[in-house]
Design an enzyme around this catalytic site. Structure first.
Site, short mmCIF file in Angstrom:
data_model
loop_
_atom_site.label_atom_id
_atom_site.label_comp_id
_atom_site.label_asym_id
_atom_site.label_seq_id
_atom_site.Cartn_x
_atom_site.Cartn_y
_atom_site.Cartn_z
N SER A 102 0.81 -1.22 0.00
CA SER A 102 0.00 0.00 0.00
C SER A 102 0.84 1.27 0.00
O SER A 102 0.29 2.37 0.00
CB SER A 102 -0.91 0.01 1.23
OG SER A 102 -0.17 0.18 2.41
N THR A 161 -2.32 2.75 3.06
CA THR A 161 -1.56 3.98 3.27
C THR A 161 -0.89 3.83 4.63
O THR A 161 -1.34 3.02 5.43
CB THR A 161 -2.53 5.20 3.35
OG1 THR A 161 -3.20 5.35 2.12
CG2 THR A 161 -1.85 6.50 3.71
N THR A 213 1.62 6.92 0.56
CA THR A 213 0.77 5.87 -0.01
C THR A 213 1.07 5.62 -1.48
O THR A 213 1.60 6.50 -2.16
CB THR A 213 -0.72 6.30 0.10
OG1 THR A 213 -1.56 5.21 -0.25
CG2 THR A 213 -1.04 7.46 -0.80
N ARG A 236 -4.70 9.81 -10.90
CA ARG A 236 -5.59 9.96 -9.74
C ARG A 236 -4.77 10.31 -8.50
O ARG A 236 -3.76 9.68 -8.21
CB ARG A 236 -6.35 8.66 -9.50
CG ARG A 236 -7.29 8.68 -8.28
CD ARG A 236 -6.65 8.09 -7.04
NE ARG A 236 -7.58 7.93 -5.94
CZ ARG A 236 -7.22 7.60 -4.70
NH1 ARG A 236 -5.94 7.40 -4.41
NH2 ARG A 236 -8.11 7.47 -3.75
N THR A 278 -6.23 6.97 6.65
CA THR A 278 -5.99 5.91 5.69
C THR A 278 -7.35 5.43 5.20
O THR A 278 -8.36 5.62 5.88
CB THR A 278 -5.23 4.71 6.31
OG1 THR A 278 -6.01 4.19 7.39
CG2 THR A 278 -3.87 5.11 6.82
N GLY A 279 -7.36 4.80 4.04
CA GLY A 279 -8.63 4.33 3.49
C GLY A 279 -9.05 5.17 2.31
O GLY A 279 -8.22 5.83 1.69
N1 GLY Z 1 -5.97 7.14 1.46
C1 GLY Z 1 -5.20 6.83 0.35
C2 GLY Z 1 -5.82 7.11 -0.93
O1 GLY Z 1 -7.03 7.10 -1.06
O2 GLY Z 1 -5.10 7.32 -1.90
#
Ligand code: GLY
Length: 364
Positions: free
Chosen positions: A71, A211, A229, A239, A262-263
């Protein structure tokens, strides 16, 4: 008309000045659940009298350089074209500065590059090709960040896609339906262990947005943070998630504390989560209340519709300037090997790093 001078001398400014957190600070490091080693490394540096930003960056460098953490950094899962693109941000409380990079390719440690943006430029954020050129100007080596494992997961993801007729260009003519995926994958990838194929299939059908966030406070009351991340697996090239956005994936205010996430980054950006949490701390909430309030704002964006909210998860972490801390997630847990396990976060307050359970907004 309110002049700047009036504003500075007005009641709002006086109230804001009063809203600094007081209390005995202590050495403490908080991170997402993949941050046990990061917390331990950061704590070593704090104990040696090191700077809080040095500490958290050295901590997350462990994950960035670890090919097994898919990640973050090297070995992170790539975009839809099989290219790893990294995002990172840093904030240094004592100097009240921050820096970030987004969509950075080919450099294992984006957190170090984000720090250089903070220290060596008058900008806050560099992206893509510009960020890479900047990193190379400072001597970073460009490398292929895809490992055999992450490349396999990407190929399996490509094979998992189907058009309406069930066809996939990346399979041979047989086009096994997804229910026979394991047998099909064994045939397609001879010599790859079942364990690795199961991992790759899981990542293909449940694209993670992992992340690492790490926040550190020292006994002088100084606080810093970092979030780094590889972003959402299989993303559209370009993105950018929440991690490099100051105020979303990370925010630190030396008067109050820090927060990170994170997430699912898209949901966080829409509520400026880390900034919201720090402001909540400033106005008297506990770290757990502050995180839950940010999660409520996310749920509100979906009219609290559990069905749609069930499609993602997100966690917040908060560390207040007096050493109080918490982690909280949208959902009470995540299914792993058929069992619901609580979301957790890592803490080190001087001895061994440990995991603690996150608070949560919604029971699964
Ligand atoms: N939280 C990491 C992402 O959405 O890229």
């Amino acid at each position: 008309m309110i002049t700047r001078r009036h504003w500075l001398t007005g009641t709002a400014a006086a109230a804001a000045a009063a809203q600094t957190i007081q209390g005995a600070a202590r050495n403490i490091v908080v991170a997402s659940s993949n941050g046990l080693r990061a917390c331990a490394r950061a704590m070593e540096i704090l104990k040696g009298g090191g700077d809080t930003l040095d500490a958290v960056i050295a901590g997350v460098n462990i994950n960035e350089e670890d090919p097994e953490d898919d990640s973050v950094g090297y070995g992170g899962l790539p975009n839809e074209e099989g290219v790893v693109e990294l995002d990172a941000s840093v904030m240094h409380g004592p100097t009240r500065r921050g820096g970030s990079v987004a969509g950075l390719r080919g450099i294992k440690t984006p957190s170090k590059v984000a720090r250089l943006v903070m220290e060596q430029t008058d900008h806050i954020m560099l992206v893509g090709e510009g960020a890479l050129r900047f990193a190379k100007a400072y001597g970073f080596r460009e490398e292929n960040l895809l490992t055999e494992k992450s490349r396999l997961a990407w190929l399996v993801w490509k094979r998992s896609l189907r058009d309406a007729g069930g066809h996939n260009n990346w399979s041979d003519g047989l086009d096994a339906p997804p229910s026979k995926a394991t047998a099909e994958l064994r045939r397609m990838f001879p010599g790859v262990s079942d364990e690795l194929l199961a991992y790759a299939w899981d990542r293909a059908v449940n694209p993670p947005a992992g992340t690492i966030n790490c926040l550190a406070l020292n006994s002088k009351g100084e606080i810093s943070g970092v979030t780094t991340t590889s972003g959402l697996a299989w993303k559209i090239p370009g993105r950018v998630g929440d991690s490099p956005i100051l105020g979303a994936g990370l925010y630190v205010d030396q008067d109050v504390g820090g927060a990170g996430s994170t997430g699912r980054g898209e949901e966080n950006i829409r509520v400026a989560g880390a900034h919201t949490i720090v402001e909540n701390l400033r106005h008297g909430m506990t770290p757990k209340e502050a995180c839950l309030d940010a999660l409520k704002r996310i749920a509100r964006n979906y009219d609290n519709d559990r069905e749609r909210l069930a499609r993602f998860d997100i966690s917040f972490y908060a560390l207040r300037k007096d050493g109080a801390y918490a982690g909280a997630s949208l959902w009470s847990g995540a299914a792993r090997r058929g069992q619901l396990r609580p979301r957790q976060f890592a803490v080190n307050d001087g001895d061994r790093s440990r995991l603690e359970n996150c608070g949560y907004l919604l029971e699964r």
